[in-house]
Write an enzyme that holds these catalytic residues in place. Structure first.
Site, PDB file in Angstrom:
ATOM      1  CG  ASP A  13     -15.923  23.273  24.977  1.00  0.00           C
ATOM      2  OD1 ASP A  13     -15.936  22.118  24.514  1.00  0.00           O
ATOM      3  OD2 ASP A  13     -15.586  23.538  26.143  1.00  0.00           O
ATOM      4  CE  LYS A  16     -11.661  21.196  16.958  1.00  0.00           C
ATOM      5  NZ  LYS A  16     -12.046  21.599  18.327  1.00  0.00           N
ATOM      6  CB  THR A  17     -17.204  17.445  17.199  1.00  0.00           C
ATOM      7  OG1 THR A  17     -15.889  17.405  17.767  1.00  0.00           O
ATOM      8  CG2 THR A  17     -17.691  16.029  16.953  1.00  0.00           C
ATOM      9  CE1 TYR A  18     -25.030  20.642  14.891  1.00  0.00           C
ATOM     10  CE2 TYR A  18     -24.068  22.824  14.724  1.00  0.00           C
ATOM     11  CZ  TYR A  18     -25.149  21.981  14.581  1.00  0.00           C
ATOM     12  OH  TYR A  18     -26.343  22.485  14.147  1.00  0.00           O
ATOM     13  CE  LYS A  38     -10.777  15.263  18.384  1.00  0.00           C
ATOM     14  NZ  LYS A  38     -11.195  16.608  17.936  1.00  0.00           N
ATOM     15  CG  ASP A  55     -14.836  15.248  19.892  1.00  0.00           C
ATOM     16  OD1 ASP A  55     -15.823  15.413  20.644  1.00  0.00           O
ATOM     17  OD2 ASP A  55     -13.833  15.980  19.916  1.00  0.00           O
ATOM     18  CD  GLU A 116     -13.409  17.229  15.493  1.00  0.00           C
ATOM     19  OE1 GLU A 116     -13.808  17.920  16.452  1.00  0.00           O
ATOM     20  OE2 GLU A 116     -13.834  16.083  15.257  1.00  0.00           O
ATOM     21  N   GLY A 119      -9.158  21.356  19.969  1.00  0.00           N
ATOM     22  CA  GLY A 119      -9.238  22.718  20.483  1.00  0.00           C
ATOM     23  C   GLY A 119      -9.117  23.773  19.403  1.00  0.00           C
ATOM     24  CG  ASN A 179     -21.539  26.098  15.511  1.00  0.00           C
ATOM     25  OD1 ASN A 179     -22.615  25.798  14.990  1.00  0.00           O
ATOM     26  ND2 ASN A 179     -21.045  25.423  16.534  1.00  0.00           N
TER      27      ASN A 179
END
Length: 229
Positions: A13, A16-18, A38, A55, A116, A119, A179
């Site tokens: 959280d 990473k995906t963003y 992924k 994701d 990606e 975690g 981030n």
């Protein structure tokens, strides 16, 4: 020759995906044949009667990848726990050979492939009769690493520990992306300076909340990607 890079983080959280979505979008907006993969995903979303890899769906939508989200991952689990546990619960263990074959297939489709992870860097993918860690997959795919880290309190410790662990596993860390960065925050600016000084690695981008793009030179970004098979 296709090029790739692996995106991991200091924990779960972290965003990473963003960040991954913005990187792929940046490359595609600049006319490059860029894609996304992924290897495994847990905590799939149930939408309109079907299970969707959230994701993958987010990255595809953000970056303009007109492919089914389900096709972007080798293993999708419904249970929102670590992949190794989700695989045990759902009785579908992760096989490194499947991931490698899918990765190679994607490298034939895209010139720049952003992979990606799940975690943080220390993420077990399998802990049964076999031991398979996320770092094993990164080595298998022969990729270098970008680490996504938070910008706030605690970032120095989590980033330094993550980078040192990755390097202890023989991985090459190309840089860090911070981030939730607030340019008005003295703490965030100081964290950036401290991380770069302690690690002798660049913070290649600082990304704020709700950013539509990542501020990063395209040539510099492309230079982070490593030639693959």
């Amino acid at each position: 020759m296709s090029k790739g890079i692996f995106i991991t983080a200091t924990g779960t959280d972290i965003g990473k995906t963003y960040i991954t979505a913005l990187l792929v979008k940046k490359l595609r907006d600049d006319g490059l044949n860029a894609g996304y993969y992924k290897p495994a995903l847990s905590g799939a979303e149930h939408i309109n009667g079907e299970w969707v890899p959230g994701d993958c769906s987010y990255v595809a939508k953000t970056a303009g990848l007109e492919v089914p989200a389900r096709s972007l991952t080798s293993y999708m689990y419904r249970t929102a726990v670590s992949p190794h546990l989700a695989a045990q619960i759902e009785q579908h263990p992760i096989e490194s050979g499947v991931i490698l074959a899918d990765f190679i297939r994607f490298t034939k489709m895209y010139d720049y492939l952003t992979v990606e992870g799940c975690g943080g860097i220390v993420c077990p993918l399998r802990l049964d009769d076999k031991l398979l860690m996320q770092t094993d997959i990164i080595k298998l795919l022969q990729l270098d690493v970008l680490i996504v880290a938070p910008s706030g309190l605690g970032s120095i410790n989590s980033t330094v520990v993550t980078v040192h662990y990755a390097q202890s596993q023989g991985l090459t860390v190309k840089g860090i992306i911070l981030n939730h960065f607030d340019t008005a925050s003295y703490l965030h600016r100081d964290n950036k300076a401290c991380i770069e000084r302690l690690l002798k690695l660049p913070v290649i981008a600082c990304v704020g909340d709700h950013a539509g793009n990542v501020t990063l030179d395209t040539a510099a970004l492309c230079g982070l990607y490593k030639e693959v098979f």
